[in-house]
Design an enzyme around this catalytic site. Structure first.
Site, mmCIF file in Angstrom:
data_model
loop_
_atom_site.group_PDB
_atom_site.id
_atom_site.type_symbol
_atom_site.label_atom_id
_atom_site.label_comp_id
_atom_site.label_asym_id
_atom_site.label_seq_id
_atom_site.Cartn_x
_atom_site.Cartn_y
_atom_site.Cartn_z
ATOM 1 N N GLY A 2 -16.260 70.409 60.819
ATOM 2 C CA GLY A 2 -15.409 70.649 59.654
ATOM 3 C C GLY A 2 -14.051 70.007 59.854
ATOM 4 N N GLY A 32 -11.343 71.002 57.430
ATOM 5 C CA GLY A 32 -10.592 71.665 56.373
ATOM 6 C C GLY A 32 -9.418 72.428 56.954
ATOM 7 N N ASN A 33 -9.032 73.500 56.286
ATOM 8 C CA ASN A 33 -7.842 74.252 56.694
ATOM 9 C C ASN A 33 -7.946 74.757 58.136
ATOM 10 O OD1 ASN A 33 -6.820 77.386 56.814
ATOM 11 N ND2 ASN A 33 -5.298 76.022 55.929
ATOM 12 N N LYS A 90 -13.685 93.937 49.716
ATOM 13 C CA LYS A 90 -14.001 92.596 49.188
ATOM 14 C C LYS A 90 -14.285 92.728 47.697
ATOM 15 C CE LYS A 90 -14.390 88.509 51.177
ATOM 16 N NZ LYS A 90 -13.621 88.070 52.343
#
Ligand code: NAD
Length: 428
Positions: free
Chosen positions: A219, A221-222, A107
């Site tokens: 949610g 979103g995507n 990361k």
């Protein structure tokens, strides 16, 4: 821990310690896997649009690469800390291992706020990040990707800088690129579809027909939208979704008992995934408070927004009708809530398994780039389905056989695979 700030890396280590005890891991392996293999801290000097110089702080953490090149996103965030990056890199190691793709965990991040930076300044940060890290990342050792506040454009700038330095076309250096510029078809759908592939398998195990089930999703979103799309295509019915309202600075739930209409909702949703409540009302949705999504009389709950949403308080609102919680979001459930869910006998498909479709498709992107041959969308999604299904089966079989909580079973498989790779290489 009163008076002490929440530290994501300490939490990642605590989760690891629990499973290391179950597996009776030796001291050397524990020491190795509790900490990242490598951690880079560097400065990125930038000339701002007004001609002044500014220095941004960048990080890359490679937690473990015993099973293959490290893989993980690069976040741009003003509150970024190296401990968050270390935790996320650790979780990437377990996520790649549980879906059995030949990658490790990494990361990266830069402490910056893209809201206050021009596109040219952001480009300079991307190029500066690569200049600092070029010797230590790349298709055969560490493959970055987009994350919070970075996107395909940032990836292309990074790729361009890497190719300038390395002197050749090398699209497998980074994933999350736009389709046509080395990106993979199916990446947009991958995480949401992956969640539903695992839900479909869980329902099969329970002898429940998907056509007879209802779901409520946090949610829009995507992840949420593509989960709703596939779930509806397979015959399931989503009766409630929630989203964040930018104007009111709060969240709302939108309920329609005959089933939400995805296309209709998309038309009244802003680019951040916020549903317009006035227009939703006009379209016949009941508008409820943001927490209502969790207290619906449904069979499946899909948290697909934020962390810490199913906690010691909200978990008590879950109805007895709920059989499955499929975690689209990262870290939506707190350890206290886990205990209640386990006692209630709800089947949890844990985040690093349920939402691994995204990284799996990124792996496919890398494979396609390395071959310089790109697959059709159906081929990508078919391969994704196979990977998600076999990962789910391995975890659920272990959980049933050993009467383990699903999250523990997933951790057990992931940690065991990485520990074995380290052992086989002679590292421990
Ligand atoms: P997104 O930004 O596209 O959508 C987030 C949605 O959550 C929006 O609809 C927003 O309105 C809603 N939301 C925000 N706060 C809310 C609240 N308090 N109550 C209800 N809704 C709220 O994000 P995404 O890409 O869909 O990611 C969602 C989660 O899935 C995150 O935890 C992310 O880390 C995780 N995840 C995403 C991917 C991916 O490929 N996109 C992969 C793995 C994990």
């Amino acid at each position: 821990m009163a008076g002490k700030e929440f530290n994501a890396f300490e939490m990642a280590q605590a989760q690891f310690d629990k499973v290391a005890n179950i597996l009776n891991l030796d001291e050397g392996t524990r020491e190795l896997l509790r900490n990242p293999l490598r951690e880079y801290h560097f400065s990125i000097p930038i000339t701002m649009d007004d001609g002044t110089k500014k220095v941004y702080k960048g990080f890359r953490v490679q937690h473990n690469d015993s099973r293959g090149p490290a893989k993980g996103g690069i976040r741009f965030h003003p509150q970024e800390t190296v401990d968050t990056v270390k935790a996320l890199a650790t979780w990437m190691t377990w996520k790649c291992a549980v879906v059995d793709i030949p990658l490790g965990g990494g990361k990266g991040g830069v402490i910056c706020d893209p809201h206050n930076l021009s596109m040219r300044e952001q480009e300079q940060i991307c190029r500066g990040w690569v200049r600092q890290m070029a010797k230590n990342v790349g298709p055969i050792n560490d493959v970055p990707a987009p994350d919070v506040m970075t996107n395909g454009q940032h990836m292309l700038w990074m790729l361009d800088e890497y190719e300038t330095i390395s002197g050749g076309k090398n699209p497998g250096f980074i994933t999350g690129k736009p389709v046509g510029m080395g990106g993979s078809l199916g990446r947009t759908e991958a995480t949401g579809y992956g969640v539903i592939y695992t839900v479909r398998e869980a329902l099969k195990d329970m002898n429940i027909k998907i056509e007879d089930t209802t779901a409520s999703v946090q949610g829009f979103g995507n992840v949420s939208q593509y989960a709703i799309q596939l779930f509806s295509q397979l015959g399931g019915k989503v009766i409630c979704v929630s989203s964040w309202d930018q104007n009111d600075q709060t969240s709302y739930s939108f309920k329609k008992l005959e089933g939400v209409n995805l296309d209709e909702l998309r038309k009244i949703t802003d680019k951040f995934g916020g549903i317009d409540k006035a227009k939703a009302k006009e379209a016949g949705y009941e508008v409820l408070d943001g927490g209502a999504w969790i207290e619906q009389e449904v069979n499946i709950l899909i948290p697909a927004a934020l962390e810490n949403q199913i906690n010691s308080k909200t978990v008590l609102k879950i109805k007895d009708s709920v059989k499955i919680i499929a975690e689209g979001a990262n870290g939506p459930t707190t350890p206290e809530a886990d205990k209640v869910i386990f006692e209630k006998g709800i089947w949890v498909i844990p985040d690093f398994l349920a939402n691994a479709g995204g990284v799996t498709c990124s792996y496919f992107e890398q494979v396609q780039c390395n071959m310089n041959y790109f697959w059709e969308k159906d081929e990508v999604l078919g391969k994704l389905d196979l990977k998600m299904t076999s990962a789910y089966s391995a975890v659920s079989e272990l959980a049933r056989k050993k009467k383990l909580y699903m999250r523990d079973a997933a951790y057990l498989i992931a940690i065991q695979r990485v520990a074995q790779a380290c052992k086989d290489r002679g590292w421990v």
